[in-house]
Design an enzyme around this catalytic site. Structure first.
Site, PDB file in Angstrom:
ATOM      1  N   CYS A  12       8.779   0.767  23.400  1.00  0.00           N
ATOM      2  CA  CYS A  12       8.299   2.349  23.250  1.00  0.00           C
ATOM      3  C   CYS A  12       9.319   3.225  23.134  1.00  0.00           C
ATOM      4  O   CYS A  12      10.534   3.000  23.487  1.00  0.00           O
ATOM      5  CB  CYS A  12       7.271   2.780  24.346  1.00  0.00           C
ATOM      6  SG  CYS A  12       5.660   1.877  24.294  1.00  0.00           S
ATOM      7  N   GLY A  40       7.781   2.880  18.113  1.00  0.00           N
ATOM      8  CA  GLY A  40       6.236   2.873  18.467  1.00  0.00           C
ATOM      9  C   GLY A  40       5.524   3.526  17.273  1.00  0.00           C
ATOM     10  O   GLY A  40       5.798   4.734  17.199  1.00  0.00           O
ATOM     11  N   ASN A 113       8.750   3.446  29.123  1.00  0.00           N
ATOM     12  CA  ASN A 113       9.007   2.247  27.998  1.00  0.00           C
ATOM     13  C   ASN A 113       9.268   1.178  28.927  1.00  0.00           C
ATOM     14  O   ASN A 113      10.181   1.042  29.803  1.00  0.00           O
ATOM     15  CB  ASN A 113      10.232   2.556  27.390  1.00  0.00           C
ATOM     16  CG  ASN A 113      10.720   1.312  26.542  1.00  0.00           C
ATOM     17  OD1 ASN A 113       9.996   0.633  26.198  1.00  0.00           O
ATOM     18  ND2 ASN A 113      12.073   1.410  26.323  1.00  0.00           N
ATOM     19  N   GLY A 114       8.588  -0.130  28.934  1.00  0.00           N
ATOM     20  CA  GLY A 114       8.726  -1.258  29.687  1.00  0.00           C
ATOM     21  C   GLY A 114       7.486  -1.853  29.898  1.00  0.00           C
ATOM     22  O   GLY A 114       6.240  -1.644  29.472  1.00  0.00           O
ATOM     23  N   TYR A 314      16.940  -6.032  17.311  1.00  0.00           N
ATOM     24  CA  TYR A 314      15.857  -5.798  16.769  1.00  0.00           C
ATOM     25  C   TYR A 314      15.385  -4.405  16.848  1.00  0.00           C
ATOM     26  O   TYR A 314      15.009  -3.440  15.813  1.00  0.00           O
ATOM     27  CB  TYR A 314      14.743  -6.712  17.213  1.00  0.00           C
ATOM     28  CG  TYR A 314      13.397  -6.462  16.391  1.00  0.00           C
ATOM     29  CD1 TYR A 314      13.359  -6.514  15.210  1.00  0.00           C
ATOM     30  CD2 TYR A 314      12.266  -6.282  17.554  1.00  0.00           C
ATOM     31  CE1 TYR A 314      11.941  -6.337  14.655  1.00  0.00           C
ATOM     32  CE2 TYR A 314      11.031  -6.120  16.983  1.00  0.00           C
ATOM     33  CZ  TYR A 314      10.864  -6.128  15.594  1.00  0.00           C
ATOM     34  OH  TYR A 314       9.593  -5.824  15.290  1.00  0.00           O
TER      35      TYR A 314
END
Length: 323
Positions: A12, A40, A113-114, A314
């Protein structure tokens, strides 16, 4: 075909902005989310604080679709946080969009995020604390844990400096902090409550206990009414988090931003100051210099730095610098 769950590791994008007192935070927040859109595309949200009130708008969709002129105009204030969501826990309902907020204590909002690997255990712990969870998101769990730990400090005004921390079976348990900043300056005692917001020492102890209770890879940015911004990473630095500053237009005052990637900072003209180190807490308050606190300064041995390899190959923008 339609996939019920995302493939691959989660990602995210999060951002927090502390602008000059007479500036608007929504512009930098919106532009930063555009710069983080690749992290996201499921949902987006922004929350700001204006005169002690939260102004929130979030929904499913891309940033440009979620925020139009009317929504941006209503997001008043010079401080705020934002989020773009890639569904990792919970469902794809708009109710899962971030940031989340709770009213007590003070008013706290958080974007994350995570992933948390011990989510079922933490949810049971929250049930025993009489906390209601309205979604399946682990971000809502983190927010409620932060609120519980902060409130526990306020409920024990006789405790000065530190409080006892029970042993944890989880890896990398955080010891009680010594309540000094990175330069060794002693912070306020827990009982230094001015009726407007928490002290640095209270926030540090709350985040320290939060890190002790949670296992997984996470980077978080939070805003507390009457206090400011705080940002922290898991003790192994699995998820990235950078911060920087720029001069406010027509002023000698600095504005600060914390974001998932340095590319978002560079795109908005912020000077990259560095990454929030693993297991560290960054405090951003108006009229004060940033404070970085090592929540694991008293650990018996240094914790291994283990950034997610997918960030390098990525997730991250090619112009972002990570750790």
């Amino acid at each position: 075909r339609t996939l019920s769950k995302p493939l691959g590791p989660p990602m995210c994008g999060i951002v927090g902005v502390l602008c000059a007192d007479d500036s608007s935070a929504v512009g930098p927040l919106y532009e930063a989310l555009l710069a983080l859109q690749h992290r996201g595309q499921d949902a987006a949200g922004i929350i700001t604080e204006d005169a002690g009130r939260f102004c929130l708008h979030k929904d499913n969709g891309m940033v440009r679709d979620v925020f139009g002129p009317a929504q941006l105009t209503n997001l008043r204030g010079s401080i705020g946080i934002g989020h773009v969501r890639y569904p990792t826990a919970g469902s794809s309902s708009c109710a899962e969009a971030q940031p989340f907020y709770v009213n007590s204590p003070y008013g706290i909002t958080l974007a994350h995020n995570g992933n948390l690997v011990d989510l079922p255990t933490l949810k049971r712990d929250l049930e025993r604390e009489f906390r209601h969870l309205n979604t399946g998101s682990d971000s809502e769990v983190l927010l409620n844990l932060l609120a519980i730990e902060l409130f526990s400090n306020l409920s024990s005004p006789s405790h000065e400096g530190t409080r006892s921390v029970s042993p944890s079976s989880g890896a990398g348990a955080a010891p009680a902090p010594d309540c000094v900043d990175a330069a060794g300056r002693k912070l306020e005692s827990l009982s230094a409550f001015d009726g407007k917001g928490p002290t640095d020492a209270q926030v540090i102890l709350a985040v320290n206990e939060l890190l002790r209770r949670c296992s997984g890879g996470y980077a978080c940015v939070s805003m507390i009414i009457g206090y400011g911004l705080l940002a922290f990473r898991d003790p192994h630095g699995i998820r990235p988090l950078s911060y920087g500053r720029r001069l406010a237009e027509g002023s000698t005052e600095h504005e600060y931003m914390v974001a998932s990637e340095s590319g978002a900072l560079n795109a908005l003209g912020f000077e990259l100051l560095g990454d929030v180190p693993p297991g560290h807490l960054l405090l951003l308050r108006r009229g004060k210099e940033p404070r970085m606190h090592n929540c694991f300064a008293s650990a018996a041995a240094p914790l291994a730095h283990a950034p997610c390899v997918f960030e390098y190959v990525y997730f991250a923008r090619p112009d972002s610098v990570i750790d």
